[in-house]
Design a protein around this motif. Structure first.
Motif, PDB file in Angstrom:
ATOM      1  N   UNK A 161       0.827  -1.209   0.000  1.00  0.00           N
ATOM      2  CA  UNK A 161       0.000   0.000   0.000  1.00  0.00           C
ATOM      3  C   UNK A 161       0.859   1.255   0.000  1.00  0.00           C
ATOM      4  N   UNK A 162       1.836   1.299   0.903  1.00  0.00           N
ATOM      5  CA  UNK A 162       2.640   2.518   1.051  1.00  0.00           C
ATOM      6  C   UNK A 162       3.603   2.697  -0.118  1.00  0.00           C
ATOM      7  N   UNK A 163       4.081   1.589  -0.666  1.00  0.00           N
ATOM      8  CA  UNK A 163       4.923   1.682  -1.861  1.00  0.00           C
ATOM      9  C   UNK A 163       4.124   2.235  -3.030  1.00  0.00           C
ATOM     10  N   UNK A 164       2.870   1.762  -3.165  1.00  0.00           N
ATOM     11  CA  UNK A 164       2.015   2.240  -4.249  1.00  0.00           C
ATOM     12  C   UNK A 164       1.707   3.735  -4.074  1.00  0.00           C
ATOM     13  N   UNK A 165       1.405   4.136  -2.848  1.00  0.00           N
ATOM     14  CA  UNK A 165       1.109   5.552  -2.588  1.00  0.00           C
ATOM     15  C   UNK A 165       2.312   6.437  -2.913  1.00  0.00           C
ATOM     16  N   UNK A 166       3.505   5.981  -2.552  1.00  0.00           N
ATOM     17  CA  UNK A 166       4.711   6.743  -2.842  1.00  0.00           C
ATOM     18  C   UNK A 166       4.906   6.885  -4.345  1.00  0.00           C
ATOM     19  N   UNK A 167       4.718   5.793  -5.082  1.00  0.00           N
ATOM     20  CA  UNK A 167       4.862   5.841  -6.537  1.00  0.00           C
ATOM     21  C   UNK A 167       3.794   6.742  -7.162  1.00  0.00           C
ATOM     22  N   UNK A 168       2.603   6.741  -6.585  1.00  0.00           N
ATOM     23  CA  UNK A 168       1.547   7.624  -7.066  1.00  0.00           C
ATOM     24  C   UNK A 168       1.981   9.082  -6.952  1.00  0.00           C
ATOM     25  N   UNK A 169       2.508   9.453  -5.792  1.00  0.00           N
ATOM     26  CA  UNK A 169       2.938  10.831  -5.573  1.00  0.00           C
ATOM     27  C   UNK A 169       4.124  11.191  -6.471  1.00  0.00           C
ATOM     28  N   UNK A 170       4.986  10.214  -6.749  1.00  0.00           N
ATOM     29  CA  UNK A 170       6.129  10.469  -7.633  1.00  0.00           C
ATOM     30  C   UNK A 170       5.677  10.760  -9.066  1.00  0.00           C
ATOM     31  N   UNK A 171       4.481  10.288  -9.422  1.00  0.00           N
ATOM     32  CA  UNK A 171       3.941  10.548 -10.756  1.00  0.00           C
ATOM     33  C   UNK A 171       3.100  11.816 -10.812  1.00  0.00           C
ATOM     34  N   UNK A 172       2.902  12.463  -9.667  1.00  0.00           N
ATOM     35  CA  UNK A 172       2.025  13.635  -9.602  1.00  0.00           C
ATOM     36  C   UNK A 172       2.779  14.914  -9.969  1.00  0.00           C
ATOM     37  N   UNK A 173       3.308  14.936 -11.172  1.00  0.00           N
ATOM     38  CA  UNK A 173       3.995  16.120 -11.678  1.00  0.00           C
ATOM     39  C   UNK A 173       3.603  16.305 -13.143  1.00  0.00           C
ATOM     40  N   UNK A 174       3.855  17.468 -13.663  1.00  0.00           N
ATOM     41  CA  UNK A 174       3.378  17.804 -15.001  1.00  0.00           C
ATOM     42  C   UNK A 174       3.931  16.875 -16.079  1.00  0.00           C
ATOM     43  N   UNK A 175       5.228  16.583 -16.012  1.00  0.00           N
ATOM     44  CA  UNK A 175       5.844  15.744 -17.044  1.00  0.00           C
ATOM     45  C   UNK A 175       5.244  14.350 -17.058  1.00  0.00           C
ATOM     46  N   UNK A 176       5.161  13.736 -15.877  1.00  0.00           N
ATOM     47  CA  UNK A 176       4.604  12.386 -15.792  1.00  0.00           C
ATOM     48  C   UNK A 176       3.134  12.362 -16.177  1.00  0.00           C
ATOM     49  N   UNK A 177       2.402  13.385 -15.742  1.00  0.00           N
ATOM     50  CA  UNK A 177       0.982  13.446 -16.047  1.00  0.00           C
ATOM     51  C   UNK A 177       0.747  13.458 -17.558  1.00  0.00           C
ATOM     52  N   UNK A 178       1.474  14.298 -18.258  1.00  0.00           N
ATOM     53  CA  UNK A 178       1.291  14.394 -19.702  1.00  0.00           C
ATOM     54  C   UNK A 178       1.639  13.076 -20.398  1.00  0.00           C
TER      55      UNK A 178
END
Length: 438
Positions: A85-102
């Motif tokens: 769970x916590x590993x997934x949440x961390x990876x989620x937050x690491x993707x929460x940036x403009x470059x990754x989102x696009x």
């Protein structure tokens, strides 16, 4: 060739259909008594390529904090001593940036738009009916801030060629007549006319019938224990009814896929995100939605399915817990009664929950793996129904060694940079039956 598909949700059945259509000898295995009895059973009913976007967007952390303080919160986190769970949440937050989102959105839109085209072709080919409607998704805004933020969404939609139209308060009822009586609660809405709706459970069952006519064998009530390997490829599926063998294997087990393939060195960041839904009979057709209305504030979708209304929403992180919690129902009751007070009878609503198999980047895991006869079709999150036909077609083409109609770049497990264990073997008992719920 002989192919075994593990899982008979909408993803597994769609894959089996396209495999049989291509001439393969296909067997589908599932622990349930029939198709679509888990995550595909009572989802929100949306086929929404225009609404395909990662949860991991810029500003996610602040939004999550705000959501969790709301009375009718769309997000619930039940902390557990669960490294996944916590590993997934961390990876989620690491993707929460403009470059990754696009990047992630471009991948999601690519497969979602392709899937919509596949679904249209499938309807024309089979004549399949599933309470479908092709009137779009209407995202409604309760605040001016949400309305203003729609400008960013529209820019993204234009970039990917997705049709849309923006509506102010006075024109809401032109799209959804039942909103006329509650328009003072809203400031506007964004219509995605290319989206569709339909009963995923009904679709999956009817498609399974078509697949069976093409020769697909469905084996229900079979619990998957694990996969056997000779170190180079999969050699069999170990079940509670013996070992089954084929030339190729497709894992379409939703949230339960990671445990099954982990012994092969495939570390899938797929985690169950629990969702809830209500299904209630329509009492006043004029007071019910025409298609899908998505409440942007509460992240709840209200969809017409024939003579019923389906209300779906809430994202709850609680592992594999399938408890029907009253708190999960609160936002659903609120939105449908607030926006469509005359539409349906809440006293007769059926309350349901299911586990969405989410990846932290939002993109499903589709296609071949470094294990030469093992294929994946999982991790679609809230968009399994949206992406099912396209994902099934892509995997069927990959299994048959044919060129896929869209590029698989960024969709396969290789985007995580994983390598298979050289001597990986998943033996009987390596996967607990409770974990491998295909």
């Amino acid at each position: 060739m002989r192919v075994i598909v593990l899982g008979s949700g909408v993803i597994g059945v769609s894959t089996a259909y396209y495999l049989a259509r291509a001439g393969h000898d296909v067997t589908v295995i599932d622990r349930q008594s029939g198709p679509a009895l888990e995550t595909s059973f009572a989802n929100a009913g949306e086929v929404s390529p225009g609404y395909s976007a990662p949860w991991a967007a810029p500003g996610l952390m602040l939004k999550a904090i705000k959501w969790m303080t709301m009375k009718h919160s769309p997000l619930v986190i039940r902390p557990k001593l669960d490294p996944a769970m916590w590993s997934w949440c961390l990876k989620l937050l690491m993707n929460a940036n403009e470059t990754s989102y696009q990047l992630n959105k471009s991948r999601m839109v690519r497969i979602a738009e392709y899937s919509r085209d596949c679904l249209k072709a499938l309807r024309a080919e089979t004549g399949i009916a599933y309470d479908e409607r092709t009137k779009g998704t209407f995202q409604v805004f309760r605040t001016q801030k949400q309305m203003d933020a729609a400008g960013y969404d529209m820019a993204v939609l234009e970039r990917y060629g997705v049709p849309y139209s923006l509506h102010d308060r006075e024109s809401l009822s032109a799209v959804e007549p039942a909103l006329e009586g509650v328009k003072e609660k809203l400031v506007g809405g964004l219509l995605l006319p290319g989206d569709e709706t339909g009963d995923c459970f009904l679709f999956t069952n009817r498609l399974a019938e078509f697949a069976a006519k093409r020769g697909v064998a469905f084996r229900y009530g079979v619990t998957i224990r694990g996969l056997e390997s000779d170190g180079r490829k999969v050699t069999g599926v170990v079940t509670d009814q013996g070992t089954l063998t084929a030339d190729s294997y497709v894992v379409a087990m939703g949230s339960y896929s990671p445990t099954l393939v982990k012994p092969f060195g495939l570390d899938l960041p797929v985690y169950p995100v629990k969702g809830y839904s209500l299904t209630l009979p329509i009492t006043d057709p004029a007071g019910a939605p025409e298609s899908t209305v998505m409440d942007e504030t509460h992240k709840v979708a209200v969809t017409r399915l024939g003579d019923r209304i389906r209300v779906g929403g809430t994202a709850e992180l609680a592992g594999f817990d399938l408890t029907l919690r009253p708190r999960g129902r609160g936002p659903l009751d609120h939105v449908v009664s607030d926006l469509f007070p005359r539409g349906g009878d809440l006293s007769k609503a059926e309350f349901w929950t299911g586990l969405r198999p989410n990846t932290p980047d939002g993109t499903p895991i589709v296609g071949p793996t470094p294990v030469r006869n093992l294929f994946l079709n999982t991790g679609h999150g809230t968009l399994g129904w949206t992406m099912a036909a396209g994902s099934g077609r892509l995997v069927a083409d990959a299994v048959g060694g044919r060129q896929t109609e869209i590029d698989l770049d960024g969709l396969t497990v290789e985007r995580y940079g994983r390598k298979p264990a050289a001597t990986a073997v998943s033996r009987p008992g390596a996967v607990r039956p409770a974990d491998a719920r295909s």
